[in-house]
Design a protein around this motif. Sequence first.
Motif, PDB file in Angstrom:
ATOM      1  N   CYS A   1      -4.633  -1.082   0.701  1.00 57.13           N
ATOM      2  CA  CYS A   1      -5.203  -2.198   1.856  1.00 57.13           C
ATOM      3  C   CYS A   1      -6.672  -1.874   2.117  1.00 57.13           C
ATOM      4  CB  CYS A   1      -4.193  -1.973   3.011  1.00 57.13           C
ATOM      5  SG  CYS A   1      -4.409  -0.614   3.938  1.00 57.13           S
ATOM      6  N   SER A   2      -7.068  -0.534   2.003  1.00 59.11           N
ATOM      7  CA  SER A   2      -8.532  -0.266   2.338  1.00 59.11           C
ATOM      8  C   SER A   2      -8.867   0.845   1.581  1.00 59.11           C
ATOM      9  CB  SER A   2      -8.696   0.080   3.890  1.00 59.11           C
ATOM     10  OG  SER A   2      -7.800   1.246   4.076  1.00 59.11           O
TER      11      SER A   2
ATOM     12  N   ASP B   1       0.940  -1.284  -0.097  1.00 55.12           N
ATOM     13  CA  ASP B   1       0.138   0.017  -0.080  1.00 55.12           C
ATOM     14  C   ASP B   1       0.692   1.278   0.086  1.00 55.12           C
ATOM     15  OD1 ASP B   1      -1.459   2.143   0.930  1.00 55.12           O
ATOM     16  OD2 ASP B   1      -3.068   0.818   1.592  1.00 55.12           O
TER      17      ASP B   1
ATOM     18  N   CYS C   1       0.087   3.521   3.688  1.00 51.54           N
ATOM     19  CA  CYS C   1       0.336   3.484   4.904  1.00 51.54           C
ATOM     20  C   CYS C   1       1.369   2.177   4.918  1.00 51.54           C
ATOM     21  CB  CYS C   1      -0.863   2.795   5.662  1.00 51.54           C
ATOM     22  SG  CYS C   1      -1.551   1.252   4.905  1.00 51.54           S
TER      23      CYS C   1
ATOM     24  N   CYS D   1      -7.507   4.131   2.422  1.00 53.26           N
ATOM     25  CA  CYS D   1      -6.175   4.600   2.210  1.00 53.26           C
ATOM     26  C   CYS D   1      -6.233   4.979   0.572  1.00 53.26           C
ATOM     27  CB  CYS D   1      -5.235   3.330   2.221  1.00 53.26           C
ATOM     28  SG  CYS D   1      -4.620   3.039   3.605  1.00 53.26           S
TER      29      CYS D   1
HETATM   30 ZN   LIG Z   1      -3.442   1.299   3.627  1.00 49.96          ZN
END
Ligand SMILES: [Zn+2]
Length: 85
Positions: A71-72, A46, A49, A75
């Motif tokens: 990752c999300s 990612d 992060c 993000c």
């Molecule tokens: Zn992330």
Amino acid sequence: MRLLILGILIYICYRSLKSWLGPHSAIRQPDRGGAVEKIDDVMVKDPVCEVYFPKRNGFRFKLGGKDLYFCSKECRDKFVTAQSS
Ligand SMILES: [Zn+2]
């Protein structure tokens, strides 16, 4: 007798020519098994992060023809906001 040999020769020539020029079945078609882009279970980082996660679980974002994975969703949103500002 000579005519028979000639006939056989012509027949062999005809057959080899036919199989040579013949239907394209001899040419193997490329496998179309993966019509949909296959995402392998590889680890990607990612960029926001700096966490590693499986690519298939990532959130994809296209940037200039390049695929980025996050990752999300948070993000990804963070990255999109940073890009647009
Ligand atoms: Zn992330």
